[in-house]
Enzyme design. Structure first.
Site, short mmCIF file in Angstrom:
data_model
loop_
_atom_site.label_atom_id
_atom_site.label_comp_id
_atom_site.label_asym_id
_atom_site.label_seq_id
_atom_site.Cartn_x
_atom_site.Cartn_y
_atom_site.Cartn_z
N HIS A 1 79.84 -14.58 15.77
CA HIS A 1 80.70 -13.47 15.48
C HIS A 1 80.22 -12.33 14.64
O HIS A 1 79.60 -12.49 13.48
CB HIS A 1 82.26 -13.88 15.21
CG HIS A 1 82.53 -14.37 13.64
ND1 HIS A 1 82.81 -13.58 12.77
CD2 HIS A 1 82.26 -15.62 13.26
CE1 HIS A 1 83.00 -14.40 11.71
NE2 HIS A 1 82.70 -15.73 12.02
N GLU B 1 86.76 -12.42 15.46
CA GLU B 1 86.88 -13.93 15.22
C GLU B 1 87.77 -14.25 14.16
O GLU B 1 88.55 -14.95 13.95
CB GLU B 1 85.44 -14.54 15.07
CG GLU B 1 85.43 -15.89 15.02
CD GLU B 1 85.56 -16.74 13.97
OE1 GLU B 1 85.71 -17.94 13.60
OE2 GLU B 1 85.87 -15.96 12.76
CO CO Z 1 83.24 -17.14 10.86
#
Ligand code: CO
Length: 378
Positions: free
Chosen positions: A83, A230
């Site tokens: 991410h 995320e």
């Molecule tokens: Co992370």
């Protein structure tokens, strides 16, 4: 004389050597600002690095960047995910006196927010601010040991009033705010100090894995996905996994190191410098057990040290890849890191290099037969 002393003091803080190619990449990735929902600067770096290595590059409707290295016709789809977003904040409102109140993005510790430097990313450019902390001069004994709560915090940007903050500095509600902290090899040793290792180190691993796979193509189609959002609930992995429809999911993340005073093996098990980790439990998923053994076999054959991690908290993108369509065997591979979700984390170059070795080797082994065996529950 005074000037000479100042020069010596500054020189002692400068790196004693030039950074190598990997260090420069990690420096650029961690210094870039990308709070959840505002990953643009990080996406630009990843796109620049991966476009020459991929057959094609696309984005999903939420902003995750998908770089595809096409394998042979009909080959399995292996999705790597790391991410781009980091913990940050948003401007909530400006007080009449010109102080900035904020909404947090991601899992901050209240103690980690206070008395720190942050950058407000305004349309006019970055504005430096500090989360002001009341002086102990005016505190009684009880208040001195108390934790300050985030709702009472504010950013001091040196504005004279609300109008000055809005007009001169260009601060608006909803502007993203990122921690201000720079990449540094710590005392020129083997550990790197930076913000946002979570998950810029995963992006670094993914980029270097793709570089090796481009040189020596694997038997699978590889989807290197740099996900968004995320830290606020695996949102980018959810949408991008539906776009990719993976056969196998490899999440690449930070591991939680527990090798410093005040943290125990009961809380986390990884040690910095002891190799990449494999998650066996976190609050978002359990790994596929055949894939777990497949990864361990690759590590063993290549002489890569491996650690295991079982956490009671923590979520990661593997959980979304695992649940897409009818489900896909997935696992989370980690680079152990100290002091996560704060302005400064520490990790080791050796662990980074071994993680690249491991993920590359795992993908090289994921031919159609291997993937079929991993997906079979008969
Ligand atoms: Co992370």
């Amino acid at each position: 004389m005074k000037r000479l002393l100042l020069c010596l003091a500054l020189a002692s803080l400068a790196p004693a050597r030039d950074l190598d190619r990997i260090e420069k990449l990690l420096e650029e990735l961690t210094n870039a600002h990308g709070p959840s929902g505002f990953e643009g600067p990080v996406r630009a770096i990843v796109r620049r690095e991966l476009a020459p290595l991929a057959t094609r590059t696309e984005t999903d409707g939420l902003g995750s960047l998908i770089s595809v290295l096409e394998g042979p016709a009909g080959s399995p789809r292996v999705m790597m995910a790391a991410h781009m977003d980091e913990l940050g904040m948003l401007v909530k409102y400006i007080t009449p006196d010109g102080f900035v109140k904020f909404q947090t993005l991601g899992g901050w510790l209240d103690q980690g927010l206070i008395s720190q430097r942050f950058l407000i990313l305004t349309r006019k450019g970055p504005v430096l601010g500090i989360t002001g902390l009341k002086t102990p001069h005016v505190m009684g004994q009880a208040e001195r040991t108390r934790v300050f709560e985030r709702d009472k915090m504010f950013l001091d940007v040196g504005a004279t009033n609300k109008q000055d903050a809005e007009e001169r500095l260009g601060i608006r509600p909803g502007d993203p705010i990122a921690p201000d902290s720079r990449f540094t090899p710590l005392n020129d040793g083997k550990l790197y100090l930076a913000k946002a290792w979570d998950d810029r180190v995963g992006l670094g691993v993914m980029i270097e894995v793709m570089r090796r796979l481009k040189q020596n193509p694997p038997p699978a189609s590889v989807y290197a996905v740099a996900t968004v959002q995320e830290e606020i609930g695996l949102r980018g992995a959810h949408t991008s996994a539906y776009q990719v429809k993976p056969d196998i999911g490899l999440s690449i993340e930070v591991g939680v190191a527990s090798d410093y005073p005040g943290i125990s093996m009961d809380e986390a098990q990884e040690r910095v410098g002891a190799g990449p980790g494999v998650f066996l439990h976190d609050s978002s998923m359990l790994p596929n057990v055949k894939l777990r053994d497949f990864v361990a076999g690759a590590a063993r054959d290549k002489g890569i040290p491996l650690q295991y991690e079982l956490l009671s908290g923590y979520g990661e993108d593997g959980a979304e890849m695992q649940k897409v369509y009818g489900g896909a065997p997935s696992i989370n591979i980690s680079v152990p890191t100290r002091y996560l979700h704060n302005h400064n984390g520490l990790l080791s170059r050796a662990d980074f290099d071994r993680a690249v070795d491991l993920v590359t080797e795992v993908i090289r082994r994921l031919d159609a037969g291997a993937v079929q065996r991993l997906k079979s529950f008969d």
